[in-house]
Design a protein around this motif. Structure first.
Motif, mmCIF file in Angstrom:
data_model
loop_
_atom_site.group_PDB
_atom_site.id
_atom_site.type_symbol
_atom_site.label_atom_id
_atom_site.label_comp_id
_atom_site.label_asym_id
_atom_site.label_seq_id
_atom_site.Cartn_x
_atom_site.Cartn_y
_atom_site.Cartn_z
ATOM 1 N N SER A 181 -4.708 10.778 -17.364
ATOM 2 C CA SER A 181 -3.864 10.563 -16.192
ATOM 3 C C SER A 181 -4.712 10.048 -15.042
ATOM 4 C CB SER A 181 -3.174 11.861 -15.768
ATOM 5 O OG SER A 181 -4.118 12.788 -15.262
ATOM 6 N N CYS A 182 -4.025 9.483 -14.056
ATOM 7 C CA CYS A 182 -4.701 9.064 -12.834
ATOM 8 C C CYS A 182 -3.686 9.045 -11.700
ATOM 9 C CB CYS A 182 -5.343 7.687 -12.998
ATOM 10 S SG CYS A 182 -6.446 7.253 -11.627
ATOM 11 N N TRP A 183 -4.104 9.516 -10.556
ATOM 12 C CA TRP A 183 -3.284 9.630 -9.358
ATOM 13 C C TRP A 183 -3.378 8.344 -8.566
ATOM 14 C CZ3 TRP A 183 -2.787 14.626 -6.238
ATOM 15 C CH2 TRP A 183 -2.498 14.408 -4.888
ATOM 16 N N VAL A 184 -2.237 7.857 -8.091
ATOM 17 C CA VAL A 184 -2.179 6.722 -7.158
ATOM 18 C C VAL A 184 -1.527 7.243 -5.886
ATOM 19 C CG1 VAL A 184 -1.284 4.413 -6.710
ATOM 20 C CG2 VAL A 184 -1.863 5.067 -9.049
ATOM 21 N N HIS A 185 -2.247 7.213 -4.785
ATOM 22 C CA HIS A 185 -1.697 7.730 -3.532
ATOM 23 C C HIS A 185 -0.649 6.767 -2.979
ATOM 24 C CE1 HIS A 185 -2.037 10.876 -0.553
ATOM 25 N NE2 HIS A 185 -1.645 9.963 0.312
ATOM 26 N N VAL A 186 0.453 7.317 -2.494
ATOM 27 C CA VAL A 186 1.560 6.531 -1.951
ATOM 28 C C VAL A 186 1.744 6.820 -0.464
ATOM 29 C CG1 VAL A 186 4.046 6.069 -2.080
ATOM 30 C CG2 VAL A 186 2.749 6.504 -4.192
ATOM 31 N N ASP A 187 1.842 8.086 -0.100
ATOM 32 C CA ASP A 187 2.165 8.497 1.267
ATOM 33 C C ASP A 187 1.186 7.915 2.289
ATOM 34 O OD1 ASP A 187 3.606 10.102 3.239
ATOM 35 O OD2 ASP A 187 1.794 11.328 3.312
ATOM 36 N N GLY A 188 1.720 7.158 3.235
ATOM 37 C CA GLY A 188 0.893 6.594 4.296
ATOM 38 C C GLY A 188 0.088 5.375 3.912
ATOM 39 N N ARG A 189 0.293 4.846 2.708
ATOM 40 C CA ARG A 189 -0.465 3.680 2.252
ATOM 41 C C ARG A 189 0.368 2.404 2.390
ATOM 42 N NH1 ARG A 189 -5.102 5.817 2.719
ATOM 43 N NH2 ARG A 189 -5.955 6.927 0.962
ATOM 44 N N PRO A 190 -0.235 1.348 2.937
ATOM 45 C CA PRO A 190 0.475 0.068 3.030
ATOM 46 C C PRO A 190 0.453 -0.663 1.696
ATOM 47 C CG PRO A 190 -1.727 -0.190 3.903
ATOM 48 C CD PRO A 190 -1.568 1.280 3.536
ATOM 49 N N ARG A 191 1.406 -1.549 1.502
ATOM 50 C CA ARG A 191 1.401 -2.393 0.295
ATOM 51 C C ARG A 191 0.204 -3.318 0.318
ATOM 52 N NH1 ARG A 191 5.976 -5.537 -1.981
ATOM 53 N NH2 ARG A 191 4.635 -5.357 -3.788
ATOM 54 N N LEU A 192 -0.106 -3.852 1.477
ATOM 55 C CA LEU A 192 -1.221 -4.790 1.608
ATOM 56 C C LEU A 192 -2.308 -4.153 2.467
ATOM 57 C CD1 LEU A 192 0.836 -8.049 2.292
ATOM 58 C CD2 LEU A 192 -0.057 -7.216 0.097
ATOM 59 N N LYS A 193 -3.487 -4.049 1.918
ATOM 60 C CA LYS A 193 -4.594 -3.412 2.625
ATOM 61 C C LYS A 193 -4.893 -4.123 3.942
ATOM 62 C CE LYS A 193 -9.097 -1.442 1.620
ATOM 63 N NZ LYS A 193 -10.134 -1.302 0.612
ATOM 64 N N ALA A 194 -4.748 -5.434 3.959
ATOM 65 C CA ALA A 194 -5.035 -6.215 5.161
ATOM 66 C C ALA A 194 -3.939 -6.096 6.224
ATOM 67 C CB ALA A 194 -5.240 -7.688 4.799
ATOM 68 N N GLU A 195 -2.817 -5.466 5.866
ATOM 69 C CA GLU A 195 -1.698 -5.307 6.814
ATOM 70 C C GLU A 195 -1.285 -3.835 6.878
ATOM 71 O OE1 GLU A 195 1.562 -7.995 6.026
ATOM 72 O OE2 GLU A 195 0.163 -9.630 5.574
ATOM 73 N N PRO A 196 -2.135 -2.977 7.465
ATOM 74 C CA PRO A 196 -1.850 -1.542 7.476
ATOM 75 C C PRO A 196 -0.551 -1.168 8.186
ATOM 76 C CG PRO A 196 -3.767 -2.047 8.831
ATOM 77 C CD PRO A 196 -3.393 -3.299 8.111
ATOM 78 N N ALA A 197 -0.083 -1.996 9.097
ATOM 79 C CA ALA A 197 1.172 -1.701 9.804
ATOM 80 C C ALA A 197 2.379 -2.366 9.125
ATOM 81 C CB ALA A 197 1.076 -2.164 11.253
ATOM 82 N N GLY A 198 2.133 -3.071 8.026
ATOM 83 C CA GLY A 198 3.205 -3.758 7.313
ATOM 84 C C GLY A 198 3.988 -2.823 6.409
ATOM 85 N N GLU A 199 4.680 -3.416 5.423
ATOM 86 C CA GLU A 199 5.496 -2.631 4.504
ATOM 87 C C GLU A 199 4.654 -1.536 3.841
ATOM 88 O OE1 GLU A 199 8.595 -3.167 0.764
ATOM 89 O OE2 GLU A 199 7.028 -4.673 1.036
ATOM 90 N N GLN A 200 5.225 -0.361 3.766
ATOM 91 C CA GLN A 200 4.548 0.780 3.168
ATOM 92 C C GLN A 200 4.893 0.893 1.686
ATOM 93 O OE1 GLN A 200 2.333 2.993 5.167
ATOM 94 N NE2 GLN A 200 2.508 0.967 6.094
ATOM 95 N N ALA A 201 3.962 1.430 0.904
ATOM 96 C CA ALA A 201 4.174 1.607 -0.533
ATOM 97 C C ALA A 201 5.421 2.445 -0.803
ATOM 98 C CB ALA A 201 2.942 2.246 -1.172
ATOM 99 N N ALA A 202 5.633 3.488 -0.012
ATOM 100 C CA ALA A 202 6.801 4.358 -0.212
ATOM 101 C C ALA A 202 8.106 3.595 -0.019
ATOM 102 C CB ALA A 202 6.735 5.548 0.739
ATOM 103 N N ASP A 203 8.147 2.729 0.987
ATOM 104 C CA ASP A 203 9.365 1.941 1.234
ATOM 105 C C ASP A 203 9.615 0.962 0.091
ATOM 106 O OD1 ASP A 203 9.863 3.242 3.643
ATOM 107 O OD2 ASP A 203 8.573 1.839 4.745
ATOM 108 N N TYR A 204 8.553 0.375 -0.420
ATOM 109 C CA TYR A 204 8.677 -0.521 -1.568
ATOM 110 C C TYR A 204 9.271 0.234 -2.765
ATOM 111 C CZ TYR A 204 7.284 -3.222 -5.662
ATOM 112 O OH TYR A 204 7.291 -3.892 -6.861
ATOM 113 N N LEU A 205 8.765 1.418 -3.058
ATOM 114 C CA LEU A 205 9.276 2.203 -4.188
ATOM 115 C C LEU A 205 10.746 2.578 -3.984
ATOM 116 C CD1 LEU A 205 6.227 4.520 -4.935
ATOM 117 C CD2 LEU A 205 6.982 2.518 -6.252
ATOM 118 N N ARG A 206 11.090 2.901 -2.743
ATOM 119 C CA ARG A 206 12.494 3.243 -2.445
ATOM 120 C C ARG A 206 13.437 2.068 -2.699
ATOM 121 N NH1 ARG A 206 10.167 5.897 2.022
ATOM 122 N NH2 ARG A 206 10.390 8.137 1.830
ATOM 123 N N SER A 207 12.911 0.857 -2.666
ATOM 124 C CA SER A 207 13.765 -0.325 -2.831
ATOM 125 C C SER A 207 14.311 -0.466 -4.258
ATOM 126 C CB SER A 207 13.025 -1.597 -2.411
ATOM 127 O OG SER A 207 12.055 -1.972 -3.378
#
Length: 175
Positions: free
Chosen positions: A111-137
């Motif tokens: 197994s391996c953990w991938v952190h979601v909470d508080g993580r942006p989809r794009l590392k270069a855009e920390p204030a952009g779309e969040q991983a959690a919002d993407y998953l919710r889509s």
């Protein structure tokens, strides 16, 4: 398996065999995970089990760093917290995810953990779309729940080297 052996064998595995994890094994993993302690016994952790390759592939795109290996996993378990159950839902989820990973070792899985909470989809855009919002889509995340992490699960197709010895002298402080 002896407890200390279980701890020693737990490693982050990012490459999996293509075979599925049997339903009865998944059920045991879920049961073990849900035994985790929680703050004030709130039992705020929820689990979303994903075994559809198309959805796991989409999950792998949640971040442009650190999540691509999900694509090869036959199973992903999204660890969610009921944010209305208290302010320690992230801690409760982290404990649950840890038990999930230890249960995987007991079942002969990686197994391996991938952190979601508080993580942006794009590392270069920390204030952009969040991983959690993407998953919710595209995933049915229950109202009031937020994802802490996704745990990739499967039969390991990689044999990691032994962990180097831990330097307790620099990390353990005694009075």
């Amino acid at each position: 398996m002896e407890f200390y052996e279980l701890l020693r064998r737990r490693r982050s595995i990012r490459k999996y065999e293509p075979r599925p994890v049997p339903a009865e094994v998944v059920d045991r993993l879920l049961q073990a995970t849900l035994t985790a302690p929680s703050s004030r016994n709130t039992r705020s952790t929820h689990l979303l089990v994903v075994d559809r390759p198309d959805l796991i592939e989409r999950m792998a795109a949640m971040r442009d760093y650190g999540s691509a290996f999900l694509k090869g996993a036959p199973l992903a378990i999204l660890v969610l917290g009921d944010t209305t159950a208290g302010d320690l839902w992230q801690v409760n989820c982290a404990i649950s995810a840890t038990l999930l990973q230890l249960a995987c070792v007991e079942e002969g899985l990686g197994s391996c953990w991938v952190h979601v909470d508080g993580r942006p989809r794009l590392k270069a855009e920390p204030a952009g779309e969040q991983a959690a919002d993407y998953l919710r889509s595209f995933l049915p995340i229950p109202a009031g729940c937020a994802p802490l992490c996704a745990v990739a699960v499967g039969y390991s197709d990689f044999h990691p080297a032994e962990l180097p010895p831990f330097d307790a002298e620099t990390h353990v402080h005694r009075l």
